[in-house]
Enzyme design. Structure first.
Site, PDB file in Angstrom:
ATOM      1  N   HIS A 179     -22.081 -12.512  -8.449  1.00 48.80           N
ATOM      2  CA  HIS A 179     -22.458 -11.093  -8.371  1.00 48.80           C
ATOM      3  C   HIS A 179     -23.348 -10.767  -9.560  1.00 48.80           C
ATOM      4  O   HIS A 179     -22.897 -10.828 -10.706  1.00 48.80           O
ATOM      5  CB  HIS A 179     -21.206 -10.209  -8.384  1.00 48.80           C
ATOM      6  CG  HIS A 179     -20.287 -10.453  -7.211  1.00 48.80           C
ATOM      7  ND1 HIS A 179     -20.322  -9.688  -6.065  1.00 48.80           N
ATOM      8  CD2 HIS A 179     -19.341 -11.392  -7.001  1.00 48.80           C
ATOM      9  CE1 HIS A 179     -19.418 -10.136  -5.201  1.00 48.80           C
ATOM     10  NE2 HIS A 179     -18.807 -11.172  -5.751  1.00 48.80           N
ATOM     11  N   LEU A 180     -24.599 -10.413  -9.273  1.00 53.48           N
ATOM     12  CA  LEU A 180     -25.521 -10.063 -10.366  1.00 53.48           C
ATOM     13  C   LEU A 180     -25.658  -8.544 -10.537  1.00 53.48           C
ATOM     14  O   LEU A 180     -26.278  -8.081 -11.482  1.00 53.48           O
ATOM     15  CB  LEU A 180     -26.893 -10.709 -10.147  1.00 53.48           C
ATOM     16  CG  LEU A 180     -26.931 -12.248 -10.166  1.00 53.48           C
ATOM     17  CD1 LEU A 180     -28.357 -12.757 -10.042  1.00 53.48           C
ATOM     18  CD2 LEU A 180     -26.274 -12.824 -11.407  1.00 53.48           C
ATOM     19  N   ARG A 181     -25.093  -7.787  -9.594  1.00 53.46           N
ATOM     20  CA  ARG A 181     -24.935  -6.312  -9.725  1.00 53.46           C
ATOM     21  C   ARG A 181     -26.225  -5.501  -9.745  1.00 53.46           C
ATOM     22  O   ARG A 181     -26.159  -4.290 -10.001  1.00 53.46           O
ATOM     23  CB  ARG A 181     -24.149  -5.960 -10.998  1.00 53.46           C
ATOM     24  CG  ARG A 181     -22.828  -6.691 -11.168  1.00 53.46           C
ATOM     25  CD  ARG A 181     -21.820  -6.332 -10.120  1.00 53.46           C
ATOM     26  NE  ARG A 181     -20.483  -6.777 -10.459  1.00 53.46           N
ATOM     27  CZ  ARG A 181     -19.542  -7.004  -9.567  1.00 53.46           C
ATOM     28  NH1 ARG A 181     -19.786  -6.846  -8.272  1.00 53.46           N
ATOM     29  NH2 ARG A 181     -18.357  -7.397  -9.933  1.00 53.46           N
ATOM     30  N   ASP A 229     -19.285  -9.737   1.328  1.00 53.37           N
ATOM     31  CA  ASP A 229     -18.231 -10.124   0.368  1.00 53.37           C
ATOM     32  C   ASP A 229     -17.674  -8.937  -0.386  1.00 53.37           C
ATOM     33  O   ASP A 229     -18.394  -8.050  -0.823  1.00 53.37           O
ATOM     34  CB  ASP A 229     -18.765 -11.134  -0.636  1.00 53.37           C
ATOM     35  CG  ASP A 229     -17.697 -11.512  -1.654  1.00 53.37           C
ATOM     36  OD1 ASP A 229     -16.686 -12.081  -1.233  1.00 53.37           O
ATOM     37  OD2 ASP A 229     -17.873 -11.218  -2.842  1.00 53.37           O
ATOM     38  N   HIS A 282     -15.400 -13.290   3.203  1.00 57.27           N
ATOM     39  CA  HIS A 282     -14.257 -13.008   2.325  1.00 57.27           C
ATOM     40  C   HIS A 282     -13.093 -12.762   3.286  1.00 57.27           C
ATOM     41  O   HIS A 282     -13.079 -11.779   4.021  1.00 57.27           O
ATOM     42  CB  HIS A 282     -14.575 -11.745   1.509  1.00 57.27           C
ATOM     43  CG  HIS A 282     -13.416 -11.183   0.747  1.00 57.27           C
ATOM     44  ND1 HIS A 282     -13.430 -11.064  -0.613  1.00 57.27           N
ATOM     45  CD2 HIS A 282     -12.209 -10.693   1.143  1.00 57.27           C
ATOM     46  CE1 HIS A 282     -12.291 -10.521  -1.026  1.00 57.27           C
ATOM     47  NE2 HIS A 282     -11.532 -10.291   0.036  1.00 57.27           N
ATOM     48  N   ASP A 312     -17.873 -17.164  -7.951  1.00 57.69           N
ATOM     49  CA  ASP A 312     -17.526 -15.767  -7.662  1.00 57.69           C
ATOM     50  C   ASP A 312     -17.564 -14.935  -8.955  1.00 57.69           C
ATOM     51  O   ASP A 312     -16.730 -14.039  -9.172  1.00 57.69           O
ATOM     52  CB  ASP A 312     -16.177 -15.637  -6.962  1.00 57.69           C
ATOM     53  CG  ASP A 312     -15.964 -14.233  -6.392  1.00 57.69           C
ATOM     54  OD1 ASP A 312     -16.921 -13.438  -6.366  1.00 57.69           O
ATOM     55  OD2 ASP A 312     -14.825 -13.925  -5.980  1.00 57.69           O
ATOM     56  N   GLY A 342     -11.960  -8.926 -10.306  1.00 52.84           N
ATOM     57  CA  GLY A 342     -13.096  -9.800 -10.622  1.00 52.84           C
ATOM     58  C   GLY A 342     -12.986 -10.468 -11.978  1.00 52.84           C
ATOM     59  O   GLY A 342     -12.438  -9.910 -12.929  1.00 52.84           O
TER      60      GLY A 342
END
Ligand code: DOR
Length: 451
Positions: free
Chosen positions: A66-68, A156, A183, A319, A338
């Site tokens: 996840h690079l957001r 996801d 997921h 992840d 997370g």
């Protein structure tokens, strides 16, 4: 510009290479692997990396992080996330679609690709959402998104609960030739759960998220993959029973791929109670241990490691889920799910190698050529002629995890303060040094190379 990586243990599972040697990189491309020889002297335009005592392998590939960016830049950006990846030895990452807005149209894919080309230091392959707004009802324009550069599709974080939608997504995955990454969570069963359902959750008074919530969805999606012939990729498998269902599906000849994460392969729900396997105690209720799906039991962890060893699970992905302090600095039930994992992934997995649970070459295979094959990526090899995406690591160097030194904005690691064995010293992407560990600057000599 030439780079010579001298005297390392060259480990390239894509070609069954495991030997001490010298690796030449010319103009960004792997040129040749030759027997270890004397250092060339006084050559202009040559950078030499002293890799003696170290492992030289293909740059690691993470198909799930996840690079957001866009929209949650307080947690991570493409600049910080790709730097964190480079520190972890990764040269390719697939970025998850649960951004704000989600990656459900061409404009968002184009934004990510443009940003990655501008501020990213490694390769970024965007995933796109399976459904519009990740609402779980209406499929996105999958062909258009694939055409724009989506490497795979995933909602996801939000399971695809509607079986009809999942069936159609798998049918379309055949047309677009890209996997659907799922997921697996039946939220009617996991509702309100914040950690693994079991004795530890009972002891701590926390609501459990039972393994069966994952297992029923794995079983459903394997049946739908068999029905449709679609390309299914099962994200972060966490339970022994899930592994058993997957093993049975392989025996039936169903085609799919599946992954496990470093945290599920190395940690258990006892960490939530503050019990670490090294006998030292951690803080109980540490929200850095809160992850979805949750850390499971030791029996589950062992089943996952066996599945990685035997190829029942195809690959390892991080992840990596960075969160800001406010998302985690609260009571366990309210904290975000997370773990920030890109910078600790390799070292924590090397713990399995040091403990004799996995061989080094198999571990590197599951982090390089196996993810490349599953997602149709070109990296994961040191074959001459390939782009020079390379990870150099000292398998024995010990270091203590200090979130303040991490490149990721997400400091949410349960490993803070823990000493790990195995350190990435240099990462090259496309023949450029994109990470050189601050304590190991002296292993690089010759021409100035910007980091
Ligand atoms: O722990 C998790 N964090 N699991 C997910 O499925 C989503 C992810 C996130 O986006 O933070």
């Amino acid at each position: 510009m030439d780079i010579l990586i001298r005297g390392g243990r060259i480990l390239d599972p894509s070609r069954d290479v495991d030997q001490i040697g010298d690796l030449w990189v010319r103009d960004g491309v792997i040129a040749e692997l030759v027997p270890h020889g004397p250092a060339p002297t006084g050559r202009r335009g040559l950078t030499v990396i002293d890799a003696s005592g170290q492992v030289v392998c293909p740059g690691l590939i993470d198909v799930h992080c996840h690079l957001r960016d866009p929209g949650q830049e307080e947690k991570e950006t493409i600049a910080t996330g790709t730097r964190a990846a480079a520190r972890g030895g990764f040269t390719s990452v697939c970025s998850m679609a649960n951004t704000t807005p989600p990656v459900d149209n061409r404009a968002v894919i184009e934004y990510i690709r443009r940003k990655a080309a501008g501020e990213g230091v490694i390769r970024v392959f965007p995933l796109a959402a399976v459904t519009r707004g990740m609402g779980g009802r209406e499929l996105t324009e999958m062909a258009d998104l694939a055409d724009a550069g989506a490497i795979a599709f995933s909602d996801d974080g939000k399971p695809l609960l509607d079986s009809g939608v999942m069936r159609h997504a798998l049918e379309y995955s055949r047309l677009v030739g890209r996997p659907i990454m799922v997921h697996e969570e039946d939220t009617a069963l996991s509702a309100g759960g914040v950690m693994n359902e079991g004795p530890v959750a009972t002891r701590l008074g926390l609501k459990g998220w039972p393994g069966v919530a994952e297992e029923v969805m794995i079983a459903r999606d394997l049946l739908l993959a068999e029905l449709t012939g679609g390309r299914l990729h099962i994200a972060h498998v966490t339970t022994a029973r899930g592994v058993e269902i997957i093993r049975q599906a392989r025996d039936r000849g169903i085609r799919f791929t599946a992954e496990a994460t470093p945290h599920h392969l190395t940690l258990t729900d006892e960490w939530v109670a503050g019990l670490r396997p090294d006998g030292r105690s951690a803080i109980p209720y540490d929200t850095a241990t809160k992850v979805n799906p949750p850390l499971r039991s030791e029996a589950d962890r062992q089943a996952l490691v066996a599945a990685i060893r035997e190829g029942v699970l195809d690959l390892i992905s991080t992840d990596h889920a960075p969160h800001s302090e406010v998302d985690k600095l609260c009571e366990y039930g309210a904290a975000a799910f997370g773990i920030s994992g890109l910078e600790t992934a390799l070292a924590s997995l090397l713990g399995l190698v040091h403990a004799g649970e996995l061989s080094l070459s198999l571990l590197i295979r599951r982090l390089t050529c196996d993810p490349a094959r599953a997602f149709g990526l070109s990296g994961g090899t040191l074959k001459p002629g390939s782009p020079a995406d390379i990870c150099v690591f000292d398998p024995d160097a010990r270091w203590t995890v200090d979130p303040a030194r991490m490149a990721s904005k997400g400091k949410n690691t349960p490993l803070a303060g823990l000493t790990l064995r195995g350190l990435v010293t240099v990462t090259l992407c496309d023949g450029r040094i994109v990470h050189l560990h601050e304590d190991h600057q002296s292993i690089v000599s010759g021409e100035e190379v910007p980091v």
